[in-house]
Design an enzyme around this catalytic site. Structure first.
Site, mmCIF file in Angstrom:
data_model
loop_
_atom_site.group_PDB
_atom_site.id
_atom_site.type_symbol
_atom_site.label_atom_id
_atom_site.label_comp_id
_atom_site.label_asym_id
_atom_site.label_seq_id
_atom_site.Cartn_x
_atom_site.Cartn_y
_atom_site.Cartn_z
ATOM 1 N N TYR A 102 -98.981 106.301 6.590
ATOM 2 C CA TYR A 102 -98.448 105.741 5.271
ATOM 3 C C TYR A 102 -99.834 105.357 4.291
ATOM 4 O O TYR A 102 -99.642 105.131 3.566
ATOM 5 C CB TYR A 102 -97.168 105.560 4.908
ATOM 6 C CG TYR A 102 -95.753 106.868 4.855
ATOM 7 C CD1 TYR A 102 -96.016 107.806 5.806
ATOM 8 C CD2 TYR A 102 -95.517 106.680 3.736
ATOM 9 C CE1 TYR A 102 -95.178 108.767 6.263
ATOM 10 C CE2 TYR A 102 -94.552 107.720 3.920
ATOM 11 C CZ TYR A 102 -94.368 108.751 5.196
ATOM 12 O OH TYR A 102 -93.318 109.542 4.919
ATOM 13 N N LYS A 144 -91.662 106.998 18.434
ATOM 14 C CA LYS A 144 -92.307 107.700 19.018
ATOM 15 C C LYS A 144 -93.018 107.696 20.640
ATOM 16 O O LYS A 144 -94.412 108.297 20.621
ATOM 17 C CB LYS A 144 -93.027 109.108 18.582
ATOM 18 C CG LYS A 144 -93.103 110.358 18.866
ATOM 19 C CD LYS A 144 -92.064 111.223 19.345
ATOM 20 C CE LYS A 144 -92.073 112.396 20.226
ATOM 21 N NZ LYS A 144 -91.243 113.504 20.828
ATOM 22 N N ASP A 160 -87.034 111.455 18.411
ATOM 23 C CA ASP A 160 -86.550 112.730 17.873
ATOM 24 C C ASP A 160 -84.774 112.815 18.731
ATOM 25 O O ASP A 160 -84.481 113.391 18.394
ATOM 26 C CB ASP A 160 -87.086 113.947 19.210
ATOM 27 C CG ASP A 160 -87.335 113.763 20.993
ATOM 28 O OD1 ASP A 160 -88.037 112.262 20.208
ATOM 29 O OD2 ASP A 160 -87.803 114.487 21.156
ATOM 30 N N ASP A 172 -88.722 107.342 6.838
ATOM 31 C CA ASP A 172 -88.799 108.411 6.366
ATOM 32 C C ASP A 172 -87.972 109.646 6.243
ATOM 33 O O ASP A 172 -86.342 109.500 6.062
ATOM 34 C CB ASP A 172 -90.419 109.076 5.395
ATOM 35 C CG ASP A 172 -89.834 108.992 4.146
ATOM 36 O OD1 ASP A 172 -88.904 109.335 3.845
ATOM 37 O OD2 ASP A 172 -91.355 109.729 3.455
#
Ligand code: NAP
Length: 419
Positions: A162, A229, A279, A303
């Site tokens: 971002y 992640k 995930d 987000d």
């Protein structure tokens, strides 16, 4: 004494500015708080929200405290008055008064328009995007036990993909970057690729995680989960996790315990720090929501996760949000302007009202925050709701925006009278 003026409007003489020092804000009894009404349905929901805020402060502090509202402009209203979508004075006023609240703004079609959120985030270094997600009894939800989810998401707000560092495929800039990487860094990227950069630093990660841990300790929460992640992006997302555990060792070792240290033994009165791969976290919040409390996560994961969690409790249209720095907080509705309902007095004002709850907490006015929460919970429990909830709730009574606000005020008053 000279009168302060922003956007041609004098600052109200009866209020005082919030001050900041040592990373804390000092709130007077009559703080001046800038507000942006918002576009489309913004005026409908702002009118309702303000009525609730003023009643809550009046009831909670018996007239000792009062918010002195001060309008600042952005979006269509700014464009109509000043021919600019985001006047510099609006940014200056929010910087000066430290706390602000905003309704939704139209995003003008076409480029070259400064975004209010991006401008404020950069100017005031609002490095936390905070999204609490909880269930209000009676709200229709797609899951069987929506009440089991009650989390506060701390999303890093300044870095990650971002940061906006990217180059369009086929441009000289993108070819230059891929050329450098292939020639110097041993990569084999298609030279015609688009390129985006994902910067993540120890400094920005640690200050976000520090804020989440401090919030959890102050509020007596059970755990903080670092969501990353890192199995794939080892040096960015994996580092976020590692920097988080470093921070715990460096600054919170006496009051926190990591999952690895605790083993199966439980946290023994300390704040439990754990991490989950992003995930798997999406499964966990669906299947084992009660195990999660405060969550700290990089920008992109945050987000996705905050909207997924909000949908799970049926509350996308009721989800509040805030952008927070050390000495500034900007609180906002997370939905858009819903223009087809503008001026009809039908839209659900809960998102701005709950953002106000966060604002009062940030200011330390917890009694007003609790009162509003009670009022809104009770009103929904009574099945007195706006059209959006009414169409999904059996046996509910449909209220206008203004009637919904009045019902909240009535329930707050009844609660105070009973107390
Ligand atoms: P939207 O304004 O969020 O509205 C989409 C739909 O969501 C509405 O038609 C309505 O659904 C429902 N909805 C939204 N807010 C609601 C509320 N308070 N109560 C009940 N229902 C609500 O999204 P959009 O139409 O895509 O965007 C409109 C404008 O808002 C655009 O200019 C966009 O750029 C801007 N926007 C601003 C922000 C912001 O300022 N934070 C955020 C997102 C979008 P039903 O029609 O089913 O009733």
């Amino acid at each position: 004494m000279s009168v302060e003026i922003y956007n041609n409007l004098p600052v109200p003489a009866e209020g005082e500015a919030i001050q900041a020092g040592d990373g804390r804000i000092l709130v007077p009894d009559r703080p001046i708080i800038p507000f942006i009404e918002g576009d489309g349905t913004g005026p409908d929901i702002w009118r309702a929200a303000r009525q609730v805020f003023d009643a809550a402060v009046g009831q909670a502090y018996g007239g000792q405290r009062q918010v002195v509202w001060y309008e600042v402009f952005a979006g269509e209203k700014a464009f109509n008055h000043f021919n600019v979508w985001l006047p510099q004075d609006t940014l200056n006023a929010i910087q000066r008064f430290h706390v602000a609240i905003k309704g939704p703004l139209t995003t003008p079609v076409g480029g070259g328009i400064r975004s209010l959120n991006v401008s404020l985030r950069q100017l005031l270094d609002l490095y936390v995007c905070m999204r609490p997600v909880r269930y209000f009894p009676g709200v229709p939800s797609p899951v069987k036990q929506p009440e089991a989810l009650n989390v506060v998401i701390f999303r890093e707000n300044t870095e990650d993909v971002y940061a906006g560092i990217e180059w369009q495929a086929g441009t000289p800039q993108a070819r230059k970057v891929t050329g450098f990487l292939n020639a110097e860094m041993n990569t084999r990227i298609d030279p015609e690729s688009a390129i985006g950069i994902k910067p993540m630093s120890a400094r920005a990660s640690k200050r976000l995680i520090r804020r989440a841990i401090q919030y959890a300790l102050d509020g007596g929460h059970r755990s903080v989960t670092l969501v990353h992640k890192g199995n794939i992006m080892k040096f960015t997302e994996g580092a976020f996790r590692d920097w988080g555990y470093d921070l715990v060792r460096e600054e919170f070792s006496g009051v926190c315990v990591t999952e690895a240290e605790a083993g199966g033994a439980g946290a023994a009165g300390k704040l439990l720090i754990k991490d989950r791969i992003a995930d798997s976290m999406f499964q966990q919040v669906l299947l084992r929501p009660a195990e999660y409390d405060v969550i700290a996560t990089p920008n992109l994961n945050g987000d996705y996760l905050s909207d997924a969690c909000a949908a799970q409790v049926g509350g996308l249209g009721m989800a509040p949000g805030a952008n927070i720095g050390d000495a500034h907080g900007v609180f906002e509705a997370t939905h858009g302007t819903a223009p087809k309902y503008a001026g009809k007095d039908v839209i659900n004002p809960s998102s701005v009202i709950l953002s106000g709850v966060m604002m009062f907490e940030f200011m330390g006015w917890k009694e007003a925050a609790r009162l509003i929460e009670h009022g809104i919970t009770e009103t929904i429990r009574q099945k007195r709701v706006t059209y959006d909830l009414h169409r999904l709730m059996e046996g509910a009574r449909q209220l206008k925006t203004s009637e919904f606000a009045a019902a909240i005020v009535e329930n707050m008053r009844a609660h105070q009278a009973a107390a």
